[in-house]
Design a protein around this motif. Sequence first.
Motif, PDB file in Angstrom:
ATOM      1  N   ILE A  59       0.831  -0.958  -0.018  1.00 11.07           N
ATOM      2  CA  ILE A  59      -0.052   0.129   0.306  1.00 11.07           C
ATOM      3  C   ILE A  59       0.954   1.065   0.062  1.00 11.07           C
ATOM      4  O   ILE A  59       0.722   2.358  -0.772  1.00 11.07           O
ATOM      5  N   SER A  60       1.946   1.301   0.720  1.00 10.99           N
ATOM      6  CA  SER A  60       2.822   2.483   0.842  1.00 10.99           C
ATOM      7  C   SER A  60       3.506   2.804  -0.499  1.00 10.99           C
ATOM      8  O   SER A  60       3.608   4.023  -0.887  1.00 10.99           O
ATOM      9  N   GLY A  61       3.981   1.615  -1.098  1.00  9.44           N
ATOM     10  CA  GLY A  61       4.347   1.946  -2.525  1.00  9.44           C
ATOM     11  C   GLY A  61       3.767   2.688  -3.498  1.00  9.44           C
ATOM     12  O   GLY A  61       3.664   3.418  -4.029  1.00  9.44           O
ATOM     13  N   PHE A  62       1.919   2.192  -3.399  1.00  6.94           N
ATOM     14  CA  PHE A  62       1.203   2.744  -4.237  1.00  6.94           C
ATOM     15  C   PHE A  62       0.902   4.178  -3.853  1.00  6.94           C
ATOM     16  O   PHE A  62       1.156   5.135  -4.737  1.00  6.94           O
ATOM     17  N   VAL A  63       0.983   4.409  -2.555  1.00  7.13           N
ATOM     18  CA  VAL A  63       0.566   5.738  -1.901  1.00  7.13           C
ATOM     19  C   VAL A  63       1.814   6.684  -2.194  1.00  7.13           C
ATOM     20  O   VAL A  63       1.495   7.864  -2.762  1.00  7.13           O
ATOM     21  N   ILE A  64       2.884   6.284  -1.843  1.00  6.97           N
ATOM     22  CA  ILE A  64       3.952   7.124  -2.244  1.00  6.97           C
ATOM     23  C   ILE A  64       4.179   7.648  -3.675  1.00  6.97           C
ATOM     24  O   ILE A  64       4.729   8.857  -3.933  1.00  6.97           O
ATOM     25  N   CYS A  65       4.112   6.708  -4.391  1.00  8.94           N
ATOM     26  CA  CYS A  65       4.112   6.965  -5.983  1.00  8.94           C
ATOM     27  C   CYS A  65       3.194   7.776  -6.379  1.00  8.94           C
ATOM     28  O   CYS A  65       3.635   8.873  -7.102  1.00  8.94           O
ATOM     29  N   MET A  66       1.897   7.742  -5.794  1.00 12.72           N
ATOM     30  CA  MET A  66       1.008   8.584  -6.161  1.00 12.72           C
ATOM     31  C   MET A  66       1.036  10.034  -5.517  1.00 12.72           C
ATOM     32  O   MET A  66       0.770  11.297  -6.173  1.00 12.72           O
ATOM     33  N   SER A  67       1.609  10.393  -4.315  1.00 12.50           N
ATOM     34  CA  SER A  67       1.688  11.590  -3.621  1.00 12.50           C
ATOM     35  C   SER A  67       3.075  12.264  -4.224  1.00 12.50           C
ATOM     36  O   SER A  67       2.992  13.286  -4.282  1.00 12.50           O
ATOM     37  N   GLY A  68       3.886  11.568  -4.867  1.00 17.26           N
ATOM     38  CA  GLY A  68       5.112  12.123  -5.395  1.00 17.26           C
ATOM     39  C   GLY A  68       5.083  12.385  -7.012  1.00 17.26           C
ATOM     40  O   GLY A  68       5.803  13.026  -7.457  1.00 17.26           O
ATOM     41  N   TRP A  69       4.155  11.991  -7.501  1.00 14.16           N
ATOM     42  CA  TRP A  69       3.779  12.145  -9.081  1.00 14.16           C
ATOM     43  C   TRP A  69       3.452  13.703  -9.239  1.00 14.16           C
ATOM     44  O   TRP A  69       2.564  14.049  -8.581  1.00 14.16           O
ATOM     45  N   GLY A  70       4.421  14.430  -9.764  1.00 13.84           N
ATOM     46  CA  GLY A  70       3.971  15.659 -10.509  1.00 13.84           C
ATOM     47  C   GLY A  70       4.234  16.749  -9.245  1.00 13.84           C
ATOM     48  O   GLY A  70       3.716  17.632  -9.411  1.00 13.84           O
ATOM     49  N   ARG A  71       5.006  16.251  -8.165  1.00 12.48           N
ATOM     50  CA  ARG A  71       5.193  17.081  -7.018  1.00 12.48           C
ATOM     51  C   ARG A  71       6.568  17.767  -6.895  1.00 12.48           C
ATOM     52  O   ARG A  71       7.441  16.816  -6.922  1.00 12.48           O
ATOM     53  N   PRO A  72       6.778  18.826  -6.483  1.00 13.74           N
ATOM     54  CA  PRO A  72       8.284  19.190  -6.077  1.00 13.74           C
ATOM     55  C   PRO A  72       8.936  18.439  -4.755  1.00 13.74           C
ATOM     56  O   PRO A  72       8.096  18.259  -4.081  1.00 13.74           O
ATOM     57  N   LEU A  73       9.961  18.309  -4.727  1.00 11.25           N
ATOM     58  CA  LEU A  73      10.655  17.579  -3.582  1.00 11.25           C
ATOM     59  C   LEU A  73      10.159  18.308  -2.251  1.00 11.25           C
ATOM     60  O   LEU A  73      10.010  17.594  -1.285  1.00 11.25           O
ATOM     61  N   ARG A  74      10.236  19.666  -2.205  1.00  9.39           N
ATOM     62  CA  ARG A  74       9.741  20.273  -1.127  1.00  9.39           C
ATOM     63  C   ARG A  74       8.417  19.801  -0.444  1.00  9.39           C
ATOM     64  O   ARG A  74       8.320  19.618   0.650  1.00  9.39           O
ATOM     65  N   SER A  75       7.650  19.845  -1.618  1.00 13.44           N
ATOM     66  CA  SER A  75       6.071  19.420  -1.240  1.00 13.44           C
ATOM     67  C   SER A  75       6.192  18.048  -0.755  1.00 13.44           C
ATOM     68  O   SER A  75       5.178  17.649   0.150  1.00 13.44           O
ATOM     69  N   PHE A  76       6.695  17.277  -1.386  1.00 14.69           N
ATOM     70  CA  PHE A  76       6.823  15.758  -1.015  1.00 14.69           C
ATOM     71  C   PHE A  76       7.312  15.663   0.278  1.00 14.69           C
ATOM     72  O   PHE A  76       6.651  14.932   0.976  1.00 14.69           O
ATOM     73  N   PHE A  77       8.623  16.451   0.713  1.00 16.22           N
ATOM     74  CA  PHE A  77       9.197  15.990   2.000  1.00 16.22           C
ATOM     75  C   PHE A  77       8.088  16.557   3.044  1.00 16.22           C
ATOM     76  O   PHE A  77       7.791  15.786   4.255  1.00 16.22           O
ATOM     77  N   ALA A  78       7.568  17.783   2.623  1.00 15.21           N
ATOM     78  CA  ALA A  78       6.538  18.270   3.752  1.00 15.21           C
ATOM     79  C   ALA A  78       5.440  17.357   4.022  1.00 15.21           C
ATOM     80  O   ALA A  78       4.729  17.130   5.132  1.00 15.21           O
ATOM     81  N   SER A  79       4.847  16.830   2.963  1.00 18.89           N
ATOM     82  CA  SER A  79       3.437  15.855   2.986  1.00 18.89           C
ATOM     83  C   SER A  79       3.968  14.531   3.893  1.00 18.89           C
ATOM     84  O   SER A  79       3.165  14.328   4.588  1.00 18.89           O
ATOM     85  N   ARG A  80       5.224  14.250   3.700  1.00 19.25           N
ATOM     86  CA  ARG A  80       5.533  12.889   4.196  1.00 19.25           C
ATOM     87  C   ARG A  80       5.825  13.127   5.826  1.00 19.25           C
ATOM     88  O   ARG A  80       5.368  12.439   6.626  1.00 19.25           O
ATOM     89  N   VAL A  81       6.829  14.408   6.120  1.00 19.27           N
ATOM     90  CA  VAL A  81       6.904  14.490   7.472  1.00 19.27           C
ATOM     91  C   VAL A  81       5.825  14.977   8.181  1.00 19.27           C
ATOM     92  O   VAL A  81       5.707  14.386   9.249  1.00 19.27           O
ATOM     93  N   SER A  82       4.985  15.895   7.624  1.00 16.42           N
ATOM     94  CA  SER A  82       3.656  16.109   8.333  1.00 16.42           C
ATOM     95  C   SER A  82       2.691  14.926   8.599  1.00 16.42           C
ATOM     96  O   SER A  82       1.796  14.938   9.558  1.00 16.42           O
ATOM     97  N   ARG A  83       2.611  13.891   7.587  1.00 19.13           N
ATOM     98  CA  ARG A  83       1.957  12.831   7.731  1.00 19.13           C
ATOM     99  C   ARG A  83       2.449  11.905   9.050  1.00 19.13           C
ATOM    100  O   ARG A  83       1.873  11.042   9.519  1.00 19.13           O
ATOM    101  N   LEU A  84       3.653  11.638   8.987  1.00 14.57           N
ATOM    102  CA  LEU A  84       4.305  10.776   9.796  1.00 14.57           C
ATOM    103  C   LEU A  84       4.347  11.310  11.330  1.00 14.57           C
ATOM    104  O   LEU A  84       4.263  10.495  12.344  1.00 14.57           O
ATOM    105  N   TYR A  85       4.948  12.335  11.482  1.00 10.71           N
ATOM    106  CA  TYR A  85       5.461  12.777  12.677  1.00 10.71           C
ATOM    107  C   TYR A  85       4.634  12.991  14.033  1.00 10.71           C
ATOM    108  O   TYR A  85       4.631  12.828  15.139  1.00 10.71           O
ATOM    109  N   PRO A  86       3.602  13.806  13.564  1.00 11.07           N
ATOM    110  CA  PRO A  86       2.625  14.332  14.644  1.00 11.07           C
ATOM    111  C   PRO A  86       2.189  13.342  15.640  1.00 11.07           C
ATOM    112  O   PRO A  86       2.023  13.236  16.755  1.00 11.07           O
ATOM    113  N   ALA A  87       1.434  12.208  14.793  1.00 10.82           N
ATOM    114  CA  ALA A  87       0.845  11.173  15.873  1.00 10.82           C
ATOM    115  C   ALA A  87       2.119  10.210  16.304  1.00 10.82           C
ATOM    116  O   ALA A  87       1.752   9.566  17.428  1.00 10.82           O
ATOM    117  N   TYR A  88       3.140  10.331  15.754  1.00  9.93           N
ATOM    118  CA  TYR A  88       4.366   9.514  16.215  1.00  9.93           C
ATOM    119  C   TYR A  88       4.641  10.149  17.286  1.00  9.93           C
ATOM    120  O   TYR A  88       5.056   9.578  18.354  1.00  9.93           O
TER     121      TYR A  88
END
Length: 347
Positions: A46-75
């Motif tokens: 599932i992660s491989g599917f979602v990460i490819c989808m979220s990184g498609w057509g997105r600049p690196l800064r936006s991809f980085f921000a989406s992943r960090v903000s998704r993982l860290y608060p609940a963690y």
Amino acid sequence: MVAAYHYGGRDGDISKGWGGSPRHQFPTLSEWFAYGCLGVQIFFVISGFVICMSGWGRPLRSFFASRVSRLYPAYWAAIVIVTATFALPWVAYRTVSPSDALVNLTMLQQPVGTERVLGVCWTLWAELRFYALFALCVVLPGANRQRVLVFCGVWTLAAVITDAVHQPMLNMVLMPEYAPFFIGGIGLYLLHRDRRDVIAWGVTGVSWAIGQHYAVAGLWHRADPAFFSYRHTSVIVAVITLGFVLVGAVALGFFRWADWRWLTVAGALTYPFYLVHEHLGWVVVAVLHRKLGIPSYGTLVLTVALMLGLAWLLNRYVENRLTPLLRRALSRKMLPREVTPAPPAGR
């Protein structure tokens, strides 16, 4: 699946909660609960599917921000809650040192070598390495079909070579035993974009074949009464296959009819539930079963329900509030400081 494994499909710390081996609490189901650990491999697909989808057509800064903000608060919240709970004098489990707890906040405790607060964090370390590889090889130069296919092919080949030559450094980076599941999910995303993509079908099929091999190699052993459980090879392969098929069915649109709001809520709860269910579950099981005398199956259902309730609280009051703030802060471009012209040089 993972919760069933942690509560009734293995020995270890959960035995303190039950007051004995979970095999005695669930004499019939424990052997099936033992297959629940394969939920991690399906999670990687599932992660491989979602990460490819979220990184498609997105600049690196936006991809980085989406992943960090998704993982860290609940963690971060889970780290604080579990550390504080294990520090209570009546809890039978030992908390980590303050120094190790601080390192755990970075999600880099495994390579650093400190004690883990959350047992499940080893999967997040695998996720971080996958994110880094995908960001450097695909997102940074710009995601497109050709680049993604090259990434999948090179990673597959490099991973199997790494496994053959036994290089610890390369093994840590390329993760041969988990790479097929991430790559299989990427292949399924390509099929989501174009189900007639023959090469994407090939990527997915090769990943499934290699992935089931690693699942069998990691979980199968000869029947031995000294082990908690004995997993059959055919069932391991069947579970992995079912995971690929179900994610593939979603990718190809066969579940578009299942557009119910509660599914969105359930999906939002999976990550915080995953973070808190294991260690806090040990404590809850001990209270419900040993102190209150609730039967095993009732304790199992109540524990899952309580962990889902806590996951809902984390999602509503931590993730929904902190994730947007963190994403905006990380996505904001740094403006160059205004430079004041230097005064003319004096004589």
